[in-house]
Design a protein around this motif. Structure first.
Motif, PDB file in Angstrom:
ATOM      1  N   VAL A 235     -13.764 -24.277  13.510  1.00 13.60           N
ATOM      2  CA  VAL A 235     -13.389 -22.784  13.665  1.00 13.60           C
ATOM      3  C   VAL A 235     -12.612 -22.145  12.546  1.00 13.60           C
ATOM      4  N   LYS A 236     -11.357 -23.027  12.345  1.00 14.07           N
ATOM      5  CA  LYS A 236     -10.449 -22.804  11.226  1.00 14.07           C
ATOM      6  C   LYS A 236     -11.401 -22.762   9.847  1.00 14.07           C
ATOM      7  N   GLU A 237     -12.138 -23.823   9.403  1.00 13.78           N
ATOM      8  CA  GLU A 237     -12.781 -23.700   8.500  1.00 13.78           C
ATOM      9  C   GLU A 237     -13.710 -22.249   8.284  1.00 13.78           C
ATOM     10  N   LEU A 238     -14.342 -22.109   9.368  1.00  8.88           N
ATOM     11  CA  LEU A 238     -15.335 -21.043   9.449  1.00  8.88           C
ATOM     12  C   LEU A 238     -14.568 -19.649   9.052  1.00  8.88           C
ATOM     13  N   LYS A 243     -13.509 -15.497   5.288  1.00 11.08           N
ATOM     14  CA  LYS A 243     -12.233 -14.779   4.591  1.00 11.08           C
ATOM     15  C   LYS A 243     -12.280 -14.713   3.078  1.00 11.08           C
ATOM     16  N   ASN A 244     -12.217 -16.020   2.557  1.00  6.69           N
ATOM     17  CA  ASN A 244     -12.227 -16.210   1.052  1.00  6.69           C
ATOM     18  C   ASN A 244     -13.588 -16.242   0.160  1.00  6.69           C
ATOM     19  N   GLU A 245     -14.516 -16.720   0.925  1.00  5.67           N
ATOM     20  CA  GLU A 245     -15.717 -16.825   0.161  1.00  5.67           C
ATOM     21  C   GLU A 245     -16.704 -15.646   0.527  1.00  5.67           C
ATOM     22  N   ALA A 246     -16.955 -15.235   1.523  1.00  5.13           N
ATOM     23  CA  ALA A 246     -17.700 -14.302   2.144  1.00  5.13           C
ATOM     24  C   ALA A 246     -16.917 -13.080   2.148  1.00  5.13           C
ATOM     25  N   GLN A 247     -15.617 -12.876   2.025  1.00  4.13           N
ATOM     26  CA  GLN A 247     -14.751 -11.894   2.164  1.00  4.13           C
ATOM     27  C   GLN A 247     -15.379 -10.601   2.995  1.00  4.13           C
ATOM     28  N   VAL A 248     -15.611 -11.152   4.282  1.00  4.28           N
ATOM     29  CA  VAL A 248     -16.186 -10.133   5.397  1.00  4.28           C
ATOM     30  C   VAL A 248     -14.959  -9.938   6.474  1.00  4.28           C
TER      31      VAL A 248
END
Length: 249
Positions: A235-238, A243-248
């Motif tokens: 979950v931490k990786e998700l 947050k950092n790649e999809a920025q949603v």
């Protein structure tokens, strides 16, 4: 009761759409064309009304180039009695289409006009509403059930959170939703018989209407390709990727 039904020739819904290199529109060269699916539902409903003895005549109407007669022949194969093609090489937008249908309806005097709720090529969803306004007739859009009762027609339509039932006094305009019916498959005898049914051709210029486009397409672009999915271990990786790649987040 005479029923009018409108049909439009569009790129078949199974064909992947390609944008022209100059981004002025969709490339239709050497592409399979067919009847707009919502219009196919409209024709089916009109034919069912005739089979029930409610409608005495079903008239199919299309607007466009001479090749549109193929679409009208499909409507005739489904059970329409005759067809009218209003020929024009202009870019017919919703208001122009409504004006043409209004002009033809004045001469034919139908009691009911059934249209697909929208065409899958432009998705305007405006012609039926504009036509009702021009004719000053009551209207019901997105119909999922139609029941004709003498001088009235009862229409059930899906709305957010439930169903809405309207009773309209004829003459009226109705636009169809997907859940109204399932169009029939055509047999070879039906297709052959349709070739003998009358198809009238009217030049749009003879109607003396203002059909000039009101909408200007600036540019057409294809949607971005979807990125492939990925699996995450925790979950931490998700959360980190959101947050950092999809920025949603």
């Amino acid at each position: 009761m005479k029923v009018f039904v409108t049909v439009k020739r569009v790129v078949d819904y199974t064909v992947p759409v390609r944008v022209k290199d100059d981004q002025t529109g969709v490339d239709t060269a050497h592409v399979k064309m067919s009847m707009n699916p919502f219009d196919e539902i409209a024709v089916e409903e009109a034919v069912r009304l005739k089979e029930q003895g409610i409608a005495s005549e079903v008239v199919a109407l299309s607007i466009g180039l001479p090749v549109c007669h193929e679409t009208l022949r499909t409507a005739l194969s489904m059970g329409a009695d005759r067809a009218i093609l209003v020929e024009t090489d202009l870019d017919i937008q919703p208001l122009a289409a409504a004006k043409i249908i209004q002009a033809i309806a004045r001469g034919e005097s139908p009691q009911l006009i059934i249209l697909g709720k929208q065409a899958i090529d432009t998705d305007h969803n405006q012609t039926g509403q504009m036509l009702a306004g021009l004719l000053n007739w009551p209207q019901a859009t997105f119909a999922s059930k139609i029941k004709v009762e003498k001088e009235n027609v009862q229409v059930t339509r899906e709305i957010e959170g439930g169903l809405e039932t309207l009773r309209l006094q004829l003459p009226a305009v109705i636009t169809t939703d997907l859940r109204l019916n399932k169009p029939r498959y055509l047999s070879l005898p039906q297709i052959m018989q349709a070739k003998k049914k009358p198809l009238q051709i009217i030049q749009a210029s003879s109607l003396q209407l203002d059909l000039q486009p009101r909408i200007k397409i600036i540019k057409v672009v294809a949607p971005q390709k979807r990125r492939s999915g990925m699996k995450v271990a925790t979950v931490k990786e998700l959360v980190d990727r959101l947050k950092n790649e999809a920025q949603v987040l």
